[in-house]
Design a protein around this motif. Structure first.
Motif, mmCIF file in Angstrom:
data_model
loop_
_atom_site.group_PDB
_atom_site.id
_atom_site.type_symbol
_atom_site.label_atom_id
_atom_site.label_comp_id
_atom_site.label_asym_id
_atom_site.label_seq_id
_atom_site.Cartn_x
_atom_site.Cartn_y
_atom_site.Cartn_z
ATOM 1 N N PRO A 318 0.817 -1.225 0.000
ATOM 2 C CA PRO A 318 0.000 0.000 0.000
ATOM 3 C C PRO A 318 0.850 1.274 0.000
ATOM 4 C CG PRO A 318 -0.038 -1.034 2.168
ATOM 5 C CD PRO A 318 0.641 -2.004 1.253
ATOM 6 N N GLY A 319 0.570 2.146 -0.976
ATOM 7 C CA GLY A 319 1.274 3.423 -1.028
ATOM 8 C C GLY A 319 2.746 3.322 -1.343
ATOM 9 N N ARG A 320 3.189 2.190 -1.932
ATOM 10 C CA ARG A 320 4.628 2.001 -2.155
ATOM 11 C C ARG A 320 4.999 1.826 -3.630
ATOM 12 N NH1 ARG A 320 6.239 -2.917 1.583
ATOM 13 N NH2 ARG A 320 8.278 -2.530 0.617
ATOM 14 N N VAL A 321 4.025 1.820 -4.543
ATOM 15 C CA VAL A 321 4.348 1.555 -5.939
ATOM 16 C C VAL A 321 3.268 2.135 -6.846
ATOM 17 C CG1 VAL A 321 3.193 -0.704 -5.900
ATOM 18 C CG2 VAL A 321 4.989 -0.279 -7.599
ATOM 19 N N ASN A 322 3.667 2.527 -8.068
ATOM 20 C CA ASN A 322 2.747 3.014 -9.092
ATOM 21 C C ASN A 322 2.825 2.116 -10.326
ATOM 22 O OD1 ASN A 322 1.823 5.295 -7.695
ATOM 23 N ND2 ASN A 322 3.573 6.521 -8.384
ATOM 24 N N PHE A 323 1.711 2.054 -11.074
ATOM 25 C CA PHE A 323 1.664 1.279 -12.311
ATOM 26 C C PHE A 323 1.142 2.159 -13.447
ATOM 27 C CE2 PHE A 323 1.392 -1.970 -9.034
ATOM 28 C CZ PHE A 323 2.229 -2.961 -9.513
ATOM 29 N N LEU A 324 1.679 1.877 -14.658
ATOM 30 C CA LEU A 324 1.226 2.573 -15.856
ATOM 31 C C LEU A 324 1.175 1.558 -16.991
ATOM 32 C CD1 LEU A 324 0.521 5.208 -17.362
ATOM 33 C CD2 LEU A 324 2.979 5.567 -17.709
ATOM 34 N N VAL A 325 0.081 1.546 -17.750
ATOM 35 C CA VAL A 325 -0.102 0.603 -18.851
ATOM 36 C C VAL A 325 -0.367 1.361 -20.146
ATOM 37 C CG1 VAL A 325 -1.607 -1.193 -19.799
ATOM 38 C CG2 VAL A 325 -0.929 -1.284 -17.383
ATOM 39 N N LEU A 326 0.333 0.969 -21.210
ATOM 40 C CA LEU A 326 0.092 1.493 -22.551
ATOM 41 C C LEU A 326 -0.171 0.318 -23.472
ATOM 42 C CD1 LEU A 326 0.209 3.469 -24.993
ATOM 43 C CD2 LEU A 326 2.700 3.186 -24.958
ATOM 44 N N GLY A 327 -1.332 0.310 -24.120
ATOM 45 C CA GLY A 327 -1.597 -0.764 -25.072
ATOM 46 C C GLY A 327 -3.055 -0.847 -25.439
ATOM 47 N N SER A 328 -3.350 -1.746 -26.341
ATOM 48 C CA SER A 328 -4.732 -2.024 -26.750
ATOM 49 C C SER A 328 -4.798 -3.474 -27.166
ATOM 50 C CB SER A 328 -5.164 -1.109 -27.897
ATOM 51 O OG SER A 328 -4.361 -1.346 -29.045
ATOM 52 N N GLY A 329 -6.017 -4.019 -27.200
ATOM 53 C CA GLY A 329 -6.143 -5.420 -27.578
ATOM 54 C C GLY A 329 -7.522 -5.962 -27.306
ATOM 55 N N GLU A 330 -7.593 -7.047 -26.553
ATOM 56 C CA GLU A 330 -8.864 -7.713 -26.295
ATOM 57 C C GLU A 330 -9.776 -6.812 -25.456
ATOM 58 O OE1 GLU A 330 -7.667 -11.376 -24.512
ATOM 59 O OE2 GLU A 330 -6.802 -12.161 -26.374
ATOM 60 N N PRO A 331 -11.010 -6.610 -25.894
ATOM 61 C CA PRO A 331 -11.921 -5.678 -25.201
ATOM 62 C C PRO A 331 -12.118 -5.980 -23.724
ATOM 63 C CG PRO A 331 -12.812 -6.268 -27.352
ATOM 64 C CD PRO A 331 -11.619 -7.151 -27.137
ATOM 65 N N HIS A 332 -12.197 -7.266 -23.353
ATOM 66 C CA HIS A 332 -12.434 -7.573 -21.947
ATOM 67 C C HIS A 332 -11.228 -7.232 -21.086
ATOM 68 C CE1 HIS A 332 -10.253 -11.309 -22.955
ATOM 69 N NE2 HIS A 332 -10.027 -11.437 -21.659
#
Length: 474
Positions: A318-332
């Motif tokens: 908790p409160g110790r890491v960040n995430f970032l996602v770039l992409g596209s693909g399967e709708p679900h």
């Protein structure tokens, strides 16, 4: 030596994945090594087409079953990419904005292959080697050997590179009429599992078969989407050659797409400046380690695991890491990630789509790059990350195993895990956070500086391909 590469993609003309990067870089390095290199790809209507000068060098027509199509071969005038680029323009088939995903993809890429062969068949000479890439060009070796009108090409050596054996381009025998006439006694070379299989045909008929990493070749003997026995049978002509990257395009010291340029000597200040800008753009806390994912949001890349991985990691850390996602693909998968974004607060953000400039900024501004791939024939993202001083967190498979050494081993510079499972990925993320938070900051800095100086350029790989070509030429 004159080499003709035939492919569905070539960066920066048209790119969906690693295939485009490879075909945009390998020919350039082969040209620098003294080869006369040509690349032929479909004439999609992309920005490159609109922004560069072309001239028509060949015009003709072809039959696809009962349908006749006119086609043009356009040559890029100024040798912008470091090799001769030819676009195969077939109005009504290849004049699309995108590369794949059309209802008539079988007809589109079959016509592309026929047009290339008709064009080469009309040359006053023949190339020394024709190098095919993936199933979109897999019928070329068969037609060169057994197509009636391509008899003069039978002595030309052919190579097919398997970039991803999961995609084979199969279609039913009821569409055999689309093919140019060929020796029917050789029709079995087209067949695999009761269908016409372009990738299987290419593996059977090409003089040499290459894969994009040595480990991926070994994996194909046991897991090749149904082609395992075929690849084992053709083992003697197979070789695994590890992909490289274009070190001029992917250079943090001169990259025009990132806010602050840097090298191994100015790494600390450069990474921090890029991280600050990236976190500002996506509303993330720059004081926390930033773990990013770049790629297609599909099961093959392990992207379906990301929502649970992110949720569980943020619960355990908790409160110790960040995430970032770039992409596209399967709708679900896209929907699940967007839902995850809603409930995890300010520690995760996502960009749905493809954005080349943003990918450069993410490589430069992230601390870690996550690649939980179920299948990764070579992988280029981890090589880009290393070039930008970003530590890769990868599953130990295919080319990821060949290119990333775990920090627990001698001279290690990455984090590896074994299973494409949430618990193992989260464990690797925990190791990454511990490395970031370690008071011995010089350890992380040393890893980053060391990784930036690793040589993953195309120079050695290009020479290996030349060795393969030379082994076929009398």
């Amino acid at each position: 030596m004159e080499v003709l590469h035939v492919s569905a993609e070539c960066y920066p003309v048209a790119k969906v994945g690693g295939l485009g990067d490879v075909v945009g870089a390998l020919p350039k390095y082969q040209a620098q090594a003294g080869c006369y290199v040509k690349v032929a790809i479909p004439g999609y209507k992309t920005r490159f087409w609109e922004n560069h000068e072309f001239e028509i060098v060949h015009q003709a027509g072809l039959y696809l079953g009962p349908h006749w199509y006119h086609f043009n071969i356009w040559k890029e005038k100024n040798n912008t990419l470091g090799f001769d680029l030819y676009l195969v323009d077939i109005p009504g088939l290849l004049d699309t904005d995108g590369v794949y995903g059309y209802y008539n993809d079988t007809e589109r890429f079959l016509a592309f292959q026929v047009a290339v062969l008709d064009w080469v068949n009309d040359w006053r000479h023949t190339p020394d080697v024709i190098h095919c890439h993936d199933h979109h060009t897999g019928l070329i070796p068969f037609l060169m050997s057994h197509g009636y009108k391509y008899e003069r090409l039978r002595s030309v050596p052919s190579v097919i590179t398997i970039h991803n054996a999961q995609y084979q381009g199969q279609f039913g025998w009821d569409r055999q009429y689309l093919l140019p006439s060929f020796d029917s006694w050789k029709g079995g070379l087209l067949d695999w599992a009761g269908a016409i299989n372009p990738l299987a045909a290419g593996i059977k008929c090409a003089w040499r078969v290459t894969t994009v990493s040595p480990s991926y070749l070994e994996e194909l003997f046991n897991s090749a989407a149904g082609l395992e026995s075929l690849i084992s049978h053709e083992r003697a002509k197979c070789v695994g050659i590890l992909n490289g990257i274009d070190s001029k395009v992917w250079d943090p010291g001169a990259d025009p797409m990132i806010p602050a340029n840097y090298n191994a000597r100015t790494l600390a200040a450069g990474k921090e400046a890029n991280k600050q800008a990236l976190c500002r753009e996506f509303g993330l806390d720059p004081s926390l380690p930033l773990i990013s994912f770049i790629g297609r949001l599909v099961g093959e890349k392990g992207a379906d695991l990301l929502p649970e991985v992110i949720g569980r990691s943020l619960y355990e850390l908790p409160g110790r890491v960040n995430f970032l996602v770039l992409g596209s693909g399967e709708p679900h998968v896209e929907w699940s990630l967007q839902q995850t974004r809603q409930y995890v607060g300010d520690h995760f953000n996502i960009y749905i789509g493809y954005n080349e400039a943003l990918s450069h900024r993410i490589y430069a501004g992230s601390d870690f790059l996550l690649m939980p791939s179920r299948v990764e024939p070579c992988g280029l993202n981890q090589l880009y990350a290393l070039r930008y001083g970003t530590v890769p967190i990868v599953r130990s498979t295919g080319g990821l195993r060949d290119t990333v050494t775990d920090i627990g081993d001698k001279n290690g510079f990455g984090i590896r895990f074994i299973h494409a499972a949430v618990w193992d990925i989260c464990r690797a993320i925990g190791r990454a956070v511990s490395l970031y938070e370690d008071q011995e900051v010089i350890t992380l800095q040393h890893i980053r500086q060391y990784s930036m100086q690793l040589d993953h350029s195309w120079d050695s790989a290009a020479q290996e391909y030349l060795n393969v070509y030379n082994s076929m030429i009398p």
